[in-house]
Design an enzyme around this catalytic site. Structure first.
Site, PDB file in Angstrom:
ATOM      1  N   ASP A   1       0.871  -1.162   0.000  1.00 52.20           N
ATOM      2  CA  ASP A   1       0.000   0.000   0.000  1.00 52.20           C
ATOM      3  C   ASP A   1       0.918   1.225   0.000  1.00 52.20           C
ATOM      4  O   ASP A   1       2.118   1.123   0.284  1.00 52.20           O
ATOM      5  CB  ASP A   1      -0.961   0.006   1.191  1.00 52.20           C
ATOM      6  CG  ASP A   1      -2.184   0.882   0.911  1.00 52.20           C
ATOM      7  OD1 ASP A   1      -2.100   1.746   0.009  1.00 52.20           O
ATOM      8  OD2 ASP A   1      -3.217   0.714   1.574  1.00 52.20           O
TER       9      ASP A   1
HETATM   10  C1  BGC Z   1      -5.007   3.211  -0.198  1.00 50.00           C
HETATM   11  C2  BGC Z   1      -5.034   2.202  -1.320  1.00 50.00           C
HETATM   12  C3  BGC Z   1      -4.848   2.900  -2.629  1.00 50.00           C
HETATM   13  C4  BGC Z   1      -3.539   3.660  -2.598  1.00 50.00           C
HETATM   14  C5  BGC Z   1      -3.218   4.401  -3.864  1.00 50.00           C
HETATM   15  C6  BGC Z   1      -3.782   4.089  -0.271  1.00 50.00           C
HETATM   16  O1  BGC Z   1      -3.870   5.138   0.631  1.00 50.00           O
HETATM   17  O2  BGC Z   1      -5.069   2.550   1.039  1.00 50.00           O
HETATM   18  O3  BGC Z   1      -6.230   1.476  -1.297  1.00 50.00           O
HETATM   19  O4  BGC Z   1      -4.887   1.978  -3.679  1.00 50.00           O
HETATM   20  O5  BGC Z   1      -3.585   4.612  -1.553  1.00 50.00           O
HETATM   21  O6  BGC Z   1      -4.068   5.467  -4.047  1.00 50.00           O
END
Ligand code: BGC
Length: 746
Positions: free
Chosen positions: A278
């Site tokens: 993540d």
């Molecule tokens: C989220 C993810 C997301 C990523 C990219 C993160 O803060 O938890 O689900 O895909 O950001 O935007």
């Protein structure tokens, strides 16, 4: 030509040759395009051999460069070998607008608006796996058209508490339902040569303290509740990538968690795809290198970007990784494994020479979005047949509430979308009602929101309320359109809700409206359960979720009766927050103490808790009304005695006894009385949605493999199928069982 000019020419030729040699691409034996051509149709021994060839050809520096981001949403390729960049986009309800290279700001392109599909809670509520496939296919087409190789979704974290700000992005509280719905979604997306990236693995069941909280949960709950949907994504759908979570699990960050990633995901489930972090969820080079992470994204890109030239080089899996590999602290086998996986992902996506072109904003995508909306809306209450609302002359319908006009694809965090258009509930209703007069007033105002703050409303709450009451007085029907929205502390990423009740004074307003007009119904736009002390004051209650581009049209379809609702709740609505299992055990269980949290409810999540502890929910898992009535009769199993390898077939007849065509979801729950371990009273093990025209009956049969009745035996660390009697509960909601019947497992 004299001697000198001849010598000069020779020197020139020599010099030019040298120049050509030094600047020409290094010619390798490898032809990546040829490899890609031969690797179509999945992975084979031959493909593995090609990947090995590439791994041999790549330098250590090039290998490391493949393992981390080069921008906010892309990774570097290796141009010398024709290895392309990987481009990613959020997910999961539509393809997010283009982001800037190195910030969370949008790039402000003019050609990146898309179809916004309904939130995943709505998809889950449709109980329709085929529709989930259409959703995935359409979304994948949009991602392909936008030249994305990885779509960051779907999310399958289990709905543990209604306070989780991100529940709207997930598939509900039941692992069986989430599994059945996620598999066809992934297959649909990946048909387009776009990798789905199932997230957030694992136990990211709240947003509050998501970056720091350590989740302690026992093996049974882990294997029976929190992992099955991920397992189905890997083993049944063959997902090509998976995203690690922010939180810790048993003391180790989920993005480099030895048990979750190395043991369970890669060894036990045989996952051959890429583990993507993540954004900013990586914390250690050594752990990331050793404990299962393949690709690092998003690390500190906001802070570091201003202080170093190329902060992507400072990532845990960049320079520090290279250094450790060079010194021998980390064996090259680790980087090779990551590179193999990343190359495999490419052969499946951007390097697939036959990948389709995709398409954007087509009529078909809009049809799918609208259908998911109408199939997933849940009619919770319908006293005196409040719904459908007839379109009659001289009728005034007062639509009251900010949610009738508020843009619900904006906000919410990373799932935010830039749709080509978004039909609001008010717009949809106005277009639909040709004879009746539709009037609207805000009633309440939440204030505009930017990502993590809400700017207080500018309008005066009292005058908004007074105007709403005046509107209600002169109306024949009042439709209150309220709920939550996508602002911080509502249904939004980054933190949880602060209150279980409806915010922004909606309860007071509803009660005041009820005093002047009893013909009152409500459209509830949320991705979560809310407390409903006002429930007695509304005759009709329709859970409409967040429906994306076609929101207003889908809502008008159901409100007007053009479509008969058939959605079922994918999670329980508790009466009080304390009735929810996670909250029953207090702060230690939710939200934890800022360091640890303990999932004390164990396997008793959602309806498993309500059923087993006999705590009646306000609305039960699986509940959902229709404009017609159904009867489930003739429930029969194909035998009485089963052995572990058998598949049980349970059949029944669904009769539409009302005056409208409709669809019903037959749900089969199974329980094991007298078990040697703790068990839920019953668990969903099969379901089928069936369309039954009025006055007719349909016979259906649902297959349930007997081995799915096993529990996870902590003493043996494996699944264990107990012999003995099992009870089957067949009905149309977890609290509305038409028939119980018994079977015996030998
Ligand atoms: C989220 C993810 C997301 C990523 C990219 C993160 O803060 O938890 O689900 O895909 O950001 O935007």
């Amino acid at each position: 030509m004299n001697f000198y000019s001849c010598r000069k020419s020779i020197l020139w030729i020599f010099f030019l040759t040298l120049l050509t040699i030094s600047f020409a691409p290094v010619h390798s034996q490898i032809n990546v395009q040829e490899i890609a051509e031969k690797s179509i149709g999945g992975m084979s021994k031959e493909t593995d051999a090609y990947i090995e060839q590439l791994v041999k050809e790549l330098s250590l520096t090039e290998k490391v460069a493949l393992c981390h981001a080069q921008s906010k949403f892309s990774t570097k390729g290796v141009p010398r070998l024709g290895i392309p960049e990987i481009w990613m986009a959020d997910g999961p309800h539509g393809v997010r607008a283009e982001m800037s290279w190195d910030s969370w700001n949008y790039a402000q392109w003019a050609n990146d608006s898309i179809t916004a599909f309904p939130a995943l809670t709505c998809l889950a509520a449709s109980f329709d796996p085929q529709l989930s496939n259409e959703y995935g296919l359409s979304l994948g087409e949009e991602a392909r058209y936008r030249e994305k190789d990885v779509l960051l979704g779907p999310g399958v974290n289990i709905y543990r508490t209604p306070m989780n700000g991100r529940n709207f992005e997930y598939l509900g509280e039941d692992p069986f339902l989430a599994s059945k719905m996620v598999v066809p979604y992934i297959q649909g997306v990946q048909k387009n040569g776009v990798a789905a990236c199932v997230k957030h693995f694992a136990l990211n069941n709240q947003e509050h303290w998501r970056d720091i909280i350590n989740v302690e949960v026992n093996d049974r709950a882990l294997y029976e509740i929190y992992l099955p949907a991920f397992k189905a994504a890997v083993m049944e759908a063959g997902v090509w990538s998976i995203m690690g979570a922010y939180n810790k699990f048993r003391g180790q960050y989920a993005c480099h968690n030895e048990l979750l990633l190395n043991k369970i995901l890669k060894i036990d489930w045989g996952f051959d795809g890429v583990v993507i972090s993540d954004w900013s969820a990586v914390h250690s080079t050594l752990e990331a290198a050793l404990y299962g992470l393949d690709l690092e994204m998003g690390t500190g890109t906001d802070g570091l970007g201003t202080t170093t030239d190329n902060h992507y080089e400072q990532y845990y899996l960049a320079k520090p990784f290279l250094k450790a590999l060079k010194s021998g602290e980390i064996a090259t086998a680790h980087v090779d494994d990551k590179v193999r996986r990343i190359l495999r992902l490419m052969l499946r996506t951007n390097l697939n020479p036959h990948k389709p072109l995709g398409s954007l904003n087509t009529k078909e995508h809009q049809r799918v979005a609208r259908k998911v909306g109408t199939q997933g809306m849940v009619l919770l209450k319908n006293k005196n047949n409040f719904f459908p609302i007839q379109d009659q002359k001289n009728t005034v319908i007062a639509v009251i509430g900010e949610n009738a006009t508020r843009n619900m694809t904006a906000g919410g965090g990373s799932s935010e979308l830039k749709p080509q258009f978004e039909i609001s509930p008010l717009e949809g209703l106005k277009q639909r009602y040709k004879n009746a007069t539709v009037i609207h007033t805000m009633g309440f105002e939440s204030g505009p929101s930017v990502y993590d703050q809400v700017i207080p409303g500018r309008l005066d709450a009292d005058s908004l309320r007074l105007k709403a009451i005046a509107f209600a007085k002169k109306a024949d029907v009042v439709l209150f359109v309220g709920g939550l929205n996508k602002s911080h502390h509502q249904d939004s990423e980054g933190d949880d809700r602060l209150q279980f009740e409806l915010p922004f004074g909606q309860e007071t307003l509803l009660n005041k409206i009820h005093q002047v007009n009893k013909n009152l119904g409500m459209l509830l736009l949320t991705g979560n359960a809310v407390e409903m002390p006002w429930l007695k004051n509304v005759n009709g209650l329709l859970q409409t979720w967040y429906l994306g581009s076609m929101s207003g049209h889908a809502i008008a379809d159901v409100v007007s009766g053009a479509v008969n609702p058939s959605g079922k709740l994918p999670f329980s609505f508790p009466k009080k927050l304390k009735d929810n299992a996670a909250h029953y055990f207090g702060d230690e269980s939710y939200p934890g103490d800022g360091v640890n949290q303990y999932y004390k409810e164990d396997i008793l999540v959602g309806y498993r808790w309500h059923d087993t502890k006999k705590i009646k929910p306000l609305y039960a898992f699986g509940h959902g009304l229709s404009y017609t009535n159904f009867k489930i009769t003739n429930v029969k199993t194909d035998k009485q005695m089963y052995s572990p390898a058998d598949t049980l077939a349970i059949s029944c007849v669904v009769k539409n006894t009302g005056s409208r065509d409709g669809a019903e979801v037959v749900q089969v729950y199974i329980g094991k009385p007298d078990s040697k371990v703790k068990r839920a009273l019953k668990e969903l093990k099969g379901f089928e949605k069936v369309v039954v025209p009025k006055g007719t009956s349909k016979k259906i049969s649902i297959d349930i493999p007997i081995n799915t009745l096993a529990f996870y035996d902590e003493s043996r660390s494996e699944w264990n199928l107990e012999r003995g009697t099992y009870v089957l509960f067949v009905g149309n909601a977890s609290d509305n069982i038409s028939k119980e019947t018994k079977i015996f497992v030998e």
